[in-house]
Design an enzyme around this catalytic site. Structure first.
Site, PDB file in Angstrom:
ATOM      1  N   ARG A  16       0.806  -1.220   0.000  1.00 29.59           N
ATOM      2  CA  ARG A  16       0.000   0.000   0.000  1.00 29.59           C
ATOM      3  C   ARG A  16       0.838   1.268   0.000  1.00 29.59           C
ATOM      4  O   ARG A  16       0.790   2.045  -0.942  1.00 29.59           O
ATOM      5  CB  ARG A  16      -0.958   0.023   1.195  1.00 29.59           C
ATOM      6  CG  ARG A  16      -1.917   1.203   1.113  1.00 29.59           C
ATOM      7  CD  ARG A  16      -2.826   1.318   2.315  1.00 29.59           C
ATOM      8  NE  ARG A  16      -3.679   0.148   2.477  1.00 29.59           N
ATOM      9  CZ  ARG A  16      -4.569   0.018   3.461  1.00 29.59           C
ATOM     10  NH1 ARG A  16      -4.690   0.987   4.358  1.00 29.59           N
ATOM     11  NH2 ARG A  16      -5.307  -1.042   3.568  1.00 29.59           N
ATOM     12  N   HIS A  62      -7.561  -3.584  -8.105  1.00 29.92           N
ATOM     13  CA  HIS A  62      -7.370  -2.899  -6.825  1.00 29.92           C
ATOM     14  C   HIS A  62      -8.693  -2.825  -6.070  1.00 29.92           C
ATOM     15  O   HIS A  62      -9.468  -1.882  -6.242  1.00 29.92           O
ATOM     16  CB  HIS A  62      -6.821  -1.490  -7.074  1.00 29.92           C
ATOM     17  CG  HIS A  62      -6.187  -0.859  -5.876  1.00 29.92           C
ATOM     18  ND1 HIS A  62      -5.012  -1.320  -5.304  1.00 29.92           N
ATOM     19  CD2 HIS A  62      -6.558   0.210  -5.123  1.00 29.92           C
ATOM     20  CE1 HIS A  62      -4.698  -0.563  -4.270  1.00 29.92           C
ATOM     21  NE2 HIS A  62      -5.613   0.381  -4.139  1.00 29.92           N
ATOM     22  N   TYR A 106     -16.168  14.068 -14.449  1.00 27.43           N
ATOM     23  CA  TYR A 106     -15.954  15.259 -15.275  1.00 27.43           C
ATOM     24  C   TYR A 106     -14.602  15.275 -15.979  1.00 27.43           C
ATOM     25  O   TYR A 106     -14.453  15.927 -16.995  1.00 27.43           O
ATOM     26  CB  TYR A 106     -16.070  16.531 -14.423  1.00 27.43           C
ATOM     27  CG  TYR A 106     -17.410  16.705 -13.761  1.00 27.43           C
ATOM     28  CD1 TYR A 106     -18.569  16.819 -14.525  1.00 27.43           C
ATOM     29  CD2 TYR A 106     -17.533  16.747 -12.382  1.00 27.43           C
ATOM     30  CE1 TYR A 106     -19.805  16.975 -13.925  1.00 27.43           C
ATOM     31  CE2 TYR A 106     -18.763  16.900 -11.764  1.00 27.43           C
ATOM     32  CZ  TYR A 106     -19.902  17.015 -12.539  1.00 27.43           C
ATOM     33  OH  TYR A 106     -21.126  17.154 -11.952  1.00 27.43           O
TER      34      TYR A 106
END
Length: 800
Positions: A16, A62, A106
């Site tokens: 991680r 993931h 967006y």
């Protein structure tokens, strides 16, 4: 719990928060790049919605929150966070002001061109693969990383027990160092630092401290200072402005501008007129406009010290090496990268060799088939089906199965003379390739030559100039007092009860007689001072409280101010008995100090200059032997006053006059010498500086007032009993409460009583009495209270 936490720790350390030493990527970053590459979302194709890429990564590789994946994707696109962005993004991807990026629905993203170098040759068995979380497909454990990403883009992360902070570096410099290390395996750190000068932050700025860089590259741990790039530009009318064009790495620009503006608003430093953020698409620009005739360099130094215009950066170069977190030196990182790239080229060459050999085998079969074409066609036509045709070719003409498959699949147009020539040319080309691949695999020198050639080509394509300037020494920041403290006149007041304040002259004029004190409190010091002056307050318990005037609470004149005990604790029976203001902390004079138990001393001003803890702790200026003893007087003597005389009086009516020079100079934490010989439980009440022409005013506990000429008291020497200045009475004898030198007959005196009442006395209305007179009764002690202090009546401050 221990077993589960250890599993969790191992997970966040390895999978991680920490980057791999080989490709410099954390697992989430690696998965994003691989998934986008696999999807064909590369720099030479159109942009795609970020949400599509995030969903793909989350669904296949993931299994964590979409926000963490999107944040990682966005960070790889921010050119103020990474030196060489790995993602290109259309839309709002955040800003240096800490603005968040637009939602993933967006924005659009694709891999950058340099990302293709991270993934180049990934399809040629160059890296190891493992099954994904649901065992449906494979993902790479590391990317081929054809450029040294760990150093170029740096990394930051926090896991369990480990954290990492690797700054970004210049790609060209790092590759130059790798090429040098390849030729000189025994290279020292100094050799490598000829190429890698230090960090190269995407935001530029200036790095100071070559020793910190060297220590970091040697041990993995070090500290440097990162300073903004600034210039001071002159303006019209004797004004100037500080222009900031580059700020330190990971500093929030909006917060920096806000902090500078707060310093302007709070007047922490005098001289800033306006702060503007003029940054636009052409670059960063923060303008600090200054007032007329100010010390611009001093203000800039103050901003360096008190804002993020200058910050420290701490190297902590930790990465995963062979599944273990390690703190790494520069050479260890470069050696690990070099070894990894050698393995990548070796695996790629083996893959290419195998492909070339397989193709050569097919080409040789086709050439052989074309040479006996009629027989081959006859055999195929006589066969039942494709499998039978393949088996007949293998059996009849000794073709391999793969060759026979290729012959059966051959299209008719390939049966021309031209195609035979092409096949023979291809065969020759394949033979050359195979020889070249075998040479690379069998000769380490050749493998290194290939690696260095590819690194040089990469450097040539992506090299760009260094942005961060390296300075060998950390600059000392010296801030002039003139910059910190405004040159302004203020009114300072200290009250009997321990309240202290400073007010502007404007506030003082506007408030009139209302000084903000409680009804039973009164001023013991009130004066017009400069903000750069220094205030010394002496207490009756031998404590000295120091305050620079500019640090005193700025309050309206009609406000009470702050109580001194808010910062320094005072005893309930401790009073401020003397307050002095000075222009500097290098005065040449001495303080004359007298106690009620009959001790006196001089202490040099230099012995009472404040230490670093003056804000929290009082400084001892007089060591009192008895817990009930107190200091009764503190006077400041200039060099001229050393030739003068002092007068002491005791409660029982004894007075002693002698020269100031008889009082020795002692240190701060001393008691001093004997001032006068006291009988029984007699106490010294006060001390005044006098001469032969002086007249003193005495007040007794019975409310009597007496004027006495000093010449009536013979000048003798220190430590004597003194002479009587009151007539002793059998019943309720007079006792001296206090005495004061009369400046002139027209200046009023005031007597303060224990009931906090004030009684004014005009000395000119009283005649001078003899030594054995007890004076005139002027205060009704039953109605006004017992006198406590007599002093000059404070005059109004005259403002120019």
């Amino acid at each position: 719990m221990g077993e589960r936490f250890s599993r969790y720790s191992r997970s966040i350390i390895q999978e991680r928060a920490l980057p791999d030493i080989r490709d410099g990527l954390k697992p989430v970053q690696r998965r994003i790049l691989y998934a986008m590459n696999k999807d064909g979302n590369t720099y030479d194709k159109a942009f795609r919605k970020s949400a599509k890429s995030v969903g793909n990564v989350m669904g296949n590789f993931h299994p964590h929150g979409d926000s963490s994946i999107y944040e990682a994707l966005v960070r790889m696109s921010q050119d103020w966070k990474v030196r060489e962005p790995l993602i290109e993004m259309h839309g709002n991807n955040g800003s240096m002001d800490g603005d968040p990026p637009a939602a993933m629905r967006y924005t659009e993203a694709r891999l950058s061109k340099i990302s293709s170098e991270m993934l180049r040759d990934i399809d040629k068995d160059t890296v190891d693969w493992v099954l994904n979380f649901d065992d449906t497909e494979y993902e790479p454990t590391v990317l081929p990383s054809r450029f040294p990403n760990l150093l170029v883009n740096g990394s930051t992360g926090i896991s369990a027990g480990y954290a990492t902070d690797i700054p970004p570096h210049n790609l060209g410099e790092v590759i130059d160092a790798i090429l040098y290390l390849q030729k000189h395996p025994d290279a020292t750190l100094d050799d490598l630092m000829q190429f890698v000068k230090g960090p190269d932050f995407p935001t530029g700025a200036i790095v100071q401290g070559i020793d910190g860089i060297k220590k970091a590259y040697e041990t993995g741990h070090g500290k440097i200072m990162v300073r903004s790039k600034t210039s001071i530009e002159p303006l019209k009318g004797n004004k100037s402005q500080i222009v900031i064009t580059e700020i330190p790495y990971e500093v929030n620009k909006a917060q920096l501008v806000k902090r500078i503006d707060e310093i302007r608003l709070n007047k922490k430093v005098e001289g800033i007129a306006e702060v503007r953020d003029q940054s636009d698409r052409n670059g960063l620009s923060i303008v600090v406009e200054l007032k007329r005739d100010v010390d611009s360099t001093g203000i800039l130094n103050y901003l360096f010290k008190n804002t993020d215009l200058q910050v420290s950066y701490n190297f902590n170069m930790v990465a995963i090496d062979h599944m273990r977190p390690e703190r790494l030196s520069l050479k260890k990182i470069l050696v690990a990268y070099l070894e990894f790239q050698r393995r990548v080229i070796e695996k790629r060459t083996k893959f290419n060799l195998k492909k070339a050999q397989e193709r050569q085998h097919i080409v040789e079969g086709l050439i052989k088939a074309l040479s006996i074409l009629d027989k081959v066609i006859k055999t195929i036509r006589a066969s039942k089906n494709r499998k039978d045709a393949r088996d007949n070719l293998v059996k009849t003409y000794d073709f391999s199965e793969k060759q026979a498959d290729a012959i059966v699949a051959l299209q008719l147009y390939r049966l021309t003379n031209t195609d035979v020539t092409q096949l023979e040319t291809e065969n020759k080309h394949l033979a050359d390739q195979i020889a070249s691949f075998e040479k690379i695999l069998n000769n380490p020198v050749e493998l290194n030559r290939v690696l260095s050639r590819e690194l040089r080509e990469l450097a040539k394509t992506y090299r760009n100039p260094r942005r961060t300037e390296i300075q060998s020494q950390v600059s000392d920041i010296k801030i002039s007092t003139d910059v910190l403290i405004p040159d302004e006149d203020v009114i300072v007041m200290v009250s009997h009860d321990g309240y202290i304040k400073r007010s502007s002259i404007r506030s003082y004029k506007a408030s009139g007689a209302d000084n903000g004190l409680k009804d039973d409190d009164y001023s013991i010091f009130m004066k017009e001072l400069n903000a750069r002056d220094h205030l010394f307050m002496f207490t009756s318990k031998g404590n000295l409280i120091y305050r620079p005037v500019y640090e005193i609470t700025d309050a309206k004149w009609k406000d009470t101010g702050e109580h001194i005990s808010q910062t320094i604790g005072l005893d309930a029976d401790e009073d401020i008995i003397g307050t002095f203001a000075f222009n500097s902390l290098k005065e040449p004079g001495n303080f004359l100090i007298a106690t009620d138990e009959g001790h006196i001393k001089q202490t040099a001003f230099t012995d009472l200059t404040p230490g670093r803890t003056y804000k929290k702790h009082a400084y001892t200026y007089e060591k009192l032997k008895d817990s009930n003893a107190k200091v009764v007087a503190v006077k400041y003597l200039t060099a001229d006053q050393q030739a003068g005389q002092l007068l002491l009086m005791s409660r029982d009516g004894l007075a002693l006059r002698y020269n100031v020079q008889e009082v020795s100079i002692n240190g701060a934490r001393t008691t001093g010498v004997k001032s006068m010989a006291l009988r029984n439980d007699d106490k010294v009440v006060d001390l005044q500086l006098v001469d032969e022409t002086s007249v003193v005013a005495i007040v007794t506990q019975r409310g009597a007032f007496k004027k006495l000429a000093v010449k009536e008291i013979p000048a003798t020497s220190r430590a004597r009993k003194g002479v009587m200045i009151l007539r002793e009475l059998k019943n309720n004898p007079h006792r001296v409460i206090d005495f004061e030198t009369i400046v002139d007959g027209h200046t009023p005196l005031e007597v303060l009583t224990d009931r906090k009442r004030v009684h004014d006395i005009l000395p000119s209305e009283f005649s001078v009495g003899g030594r054995y007179s007890n004076g005139s009764f002027v205060i009704d002690i039953d109605s006004e209270g017992i006198p406590a202090v007599i002093r000059q009546k404070p005059s109004e401050i005259t403002i120019n």
